[in-house]
Design a protein around this motif. Structure first.
Motif, short mmCIF file in Angstrom:
data_model
loop_
_atom_site.label_atom_id
_atom_site.label_comp_id
_atom_site.label_asym_id
_atom_site.label_seq_id
_atom_site.Cartn_x
_atom_site.Cartn_y
_atom_site.Cartn_z
N ARG A 1 -49.29 2.90 -0.16
CA ARG A 1 -48.09 3.58 0.26
C ARG A 1 -46.88 3.28 -0.52
O ARG A 1 -46.97 1.99 -1.35
CB ARG A 1 -47.87 3.56 1.70
CG ARG A 1 -47.66 1.74 2.25
CD ARG A 1 -47.83 1.62 3.45
NE ARG A 1 -47.42 0.23 3.88
CZ ARG A 1 -46.08 -0.19 4.46
NH1 ARG A 1 -45.34 0.86 4.79
NH2 ARG A 1 -45.87 -1.26 4.73
N GLU B 1 -55.71 3.66 7.27
CA GLU B 1 -56.10 2.38 8.00
C GLU B 1 -55.28 2.20 9.47
O GLU B 1 -54.49 2.92 9.73
CB GLU B 1 -55.44 1.44 7.26
CG GLU B 1 -55.99 1.26 5.60
CD GLU B 1 -55.64 0.33 4.78
OE1 GLU B 1 -56.28 -0.37 4.12
OE2 GLU B 1 -54.17 0.12 4.62
N ASP C 1 -48.45 4.11 8.41
CA ASP C 1 -48.91 5.17 7.06
C ASP C 1 -49.61 4.51 5.89
O ASP C 1 -49.60 5.04 4.90
CB ASP C 1 -47.78 5.96 6.51
CG ASP C 1 -46.72 5.17 6.01
OD1 ASP C 1 -46.87 3.79 6.07
OD2 ASP C 1 -45.64 5.67 5.34
N SER C 2 -50.48 3.61 6.14
CA SER C 2 -51.23 2.79 5.02
C SER C 2 -52.28 3.44 4.80
O SER C 2 -53.15 3.48 5.76
CB SER C 2 -51.28 1.27 5.45
OG SER C 2 -51.87 0.52 4.42
N SER D 1 -56.33 -1.87 -0.44
CA SER D 1 -55.61 -1.71 0.84
C SER D 1 -54.17 -1.52 0.48
O SER D 1 -53.68 -1.81 -0.56
CB SER D 1 -55.98 -2.55 1.74
OG SER D 1 -55.07 -2.41 3.17
N ASN D 2 -53.55 -0.79 1.74
CA ASN D 2 -51.91 -0.86 1.78
C ASN D 2 -51.39 0.32 0.59
O ASN D 2 -50.24 -0.22 -0.03
CB ASN D 2 -51.38 -1.96 1.76
CG ASN D 2 -49.99 -2.02 2.25
OD1 ASN D 2 -49.55 -1.24 3.10
ND2 ASN D 2 -49.06 -2.90 1.68
N GLY E 1 -56.26 3.42 2.81
CA GLY E 1 -57.23 2.36 2.30
C GLY E 1 -58.24 3.28 1.23
O GLY E 1 -58.40 4.34 1.46
N GLU F 1 -44.03 1.69 0.28
CA GLU F 1 -43.62 0.33 0.43
C GLU F 1 -44.88 -0.68 0.28
O GLU F 1 -44.50 -1.98 0.29
CB GLU F 1 -43.44 0.21 1.99
CG GLU F 1 -42.13 1.16 2.39
CD GLU F 1 -42.50 2.45 2.97
OE1 GLU F 1 -41.65 3.31 3.13
OE2 GLU F 1 -44.02 2.60 2.69
N GLY F 2 -45.99 -0.29 -0.19
CA GLY F 2 -47.00 -1.34 -0.58
C GLY F 2 -47.49 -1.36 -1.97
O GLY F 2 -46.71 -1.27 -3.09
N SER G 1 -46.19 -0.50 9.51
CA SER G 1 -46.81 0.23 8.57
C SER G 1 -47.99 1.11 9.11
O SER G 1 -49.28 1.13 8.99
CB SER G 1 -47.59 -0.50 7.54
OG SER G 1 -48.51 -1.45 8.23
N ASN H 1 -49.83 10.17 1.65
CA ASN H 1 -50.31 9.31 0.58
C ASN H 1 -51.38 9.86 -0.28
O ASN H 1 -51.69 9.47 -1.57
CB ASN H 1 -50.50 7.86 0.91
CG ASN H 1 -49.27 7.52 1.49
OD1 ASN H 1 -48.19 7.29 1.05
ND2 ASN H 1 -49.40 6.71 2.72
N ALA I 1 -51.08 8.52 7.38
CA ALA I 1 -51.40 7.83 6.12
C ALA I 1 -52.01 9.04 5.07
O ALA I 1 -51.44 8.99 3.89
CB ALA I 1 -52.27 6.71 6.42
#
Length: 279
Positions: A228, A194, A202-203, A225-226, A205, A230-231, A200, A144, A140
């Protein structure tokens, strides 16, 4: 979720071929595992293999070491000053077995930060300190952290001072409290990998703490949170972080006393404040 058996193998009314799977449209909108089907009393082999792959990716994300030197080089190329520290957990196995050691600096780095100023006082005094922690997913961080930090620095409101980006290995969220205290920062935002999920791994926070000090509880932090692709996109995460920072400075609090109403607000933008020397 229940799924009619062998739907994909059922001929359509014309007998021309397999009938369309009625769940396909829903699957296009989520990474959740919906209507997996069955083969006898088990799930189809394809779904079993996909689950095994997702589990392996999540496990690898937990154990994969963070290349702190490569991350520092990327951040420096983006114009950020960096420092590197390590927690008191000597290796990954210890980190996973002893969460308490991941929450404090190793003795050598604590002493180095403590003695950074000739008079022993904190030398940075930033309004916001960014600490990048590998946490439970270095993947993550690798994917990111740089775009998020670029978005944060690039949208800093006028007059805010951002400290050096501190890269922390074998680190948990609370490690940022000790780092920020030693560097004299008013607020710390810990960007942490996270716990990986099966869709997921690779999320990223963000945990924001006003007036951090050793012993702060999670109730004193705000979490985003999340982060990335896709988030939550980096630009949106940065806008939310700056809204929380501005409100935290206004009321002198973060955590359960600071409600995130950033969706209803427009964050005033200004020239990037840049970073302060880290040495």
């Amino acid at each position: 979720m229940p799924h009619p058996p062998d739907t994909a193998d059922t001929a359509d009314a014309t007998g021309a071929g397999p009938a369309p799977d009625p769940w396909d449209d829903l699957r296009a909108h989520t990474a959740a595992r919906l209507a997996l089907g069955r083969a006898g009393h088990a799930i189809p082999t394809r779904e079993l293999l996909d689950f095994g792959l997702a589990h392996a990716q999540a496990r690898d994300a937990v154990h994969r070491p963070l290349d702190a030197d490569a991350l520092a080089a990327q951040l420096q190329a983006a114009g950020c000053t960096t420092q590197q520290v390590a927690s008191a957990a000597a290796d990954r196995a210890t980190y996973l077995l002893r969460p308490d050691l991941g929450r404090r600096l190793c003795d050598a780095d604590a002493e180095r930060l403590r003695n950074a100023a000739p008079d022993g006082t904190a030398q940075v005094g930033a309004d916001l300190l960014l600490v990048v922690a590998d946490g439970l997913s270095s993947l993550a961080v690798e994917r990111n952290a740089v775009p998020l930090i670029q978005a944060v620095v690039g949208t800093a409101p006028q007059g805010w001072r951002i400290g050096p980006v501190v890269i922390a290995t074998q680190a948990r969220v609370a490690l940022g409290d000790e780092v920020a205290t030693l560097l004299g920062a008013r607020m710390v935002a810990v960007l942490v990998g996270e716990r990986p999920g099966l869709s997921s791994p690779d999320s990223l926070g963000i945990y924001l703490t006003w007036r951090p000090q050793v012993g702060c509880s999670d109730a004193q932090r705000n979490c985003i949170s999340n982060v990335r692709p896709e988030g939550l996109a980096p630009a949106a995460a940065a806008a939310r972080l700056w809204w929380l920072c501005s409100e935290a400075r206004r009321i002198g609090l973060t955590g359960i006393e600071l409600k995130d109403r950033s969706d209803a607000a427009v964050l005033p933008a200004g020239p990037a404040a840049g970073t302060l020397p880290g040495d």
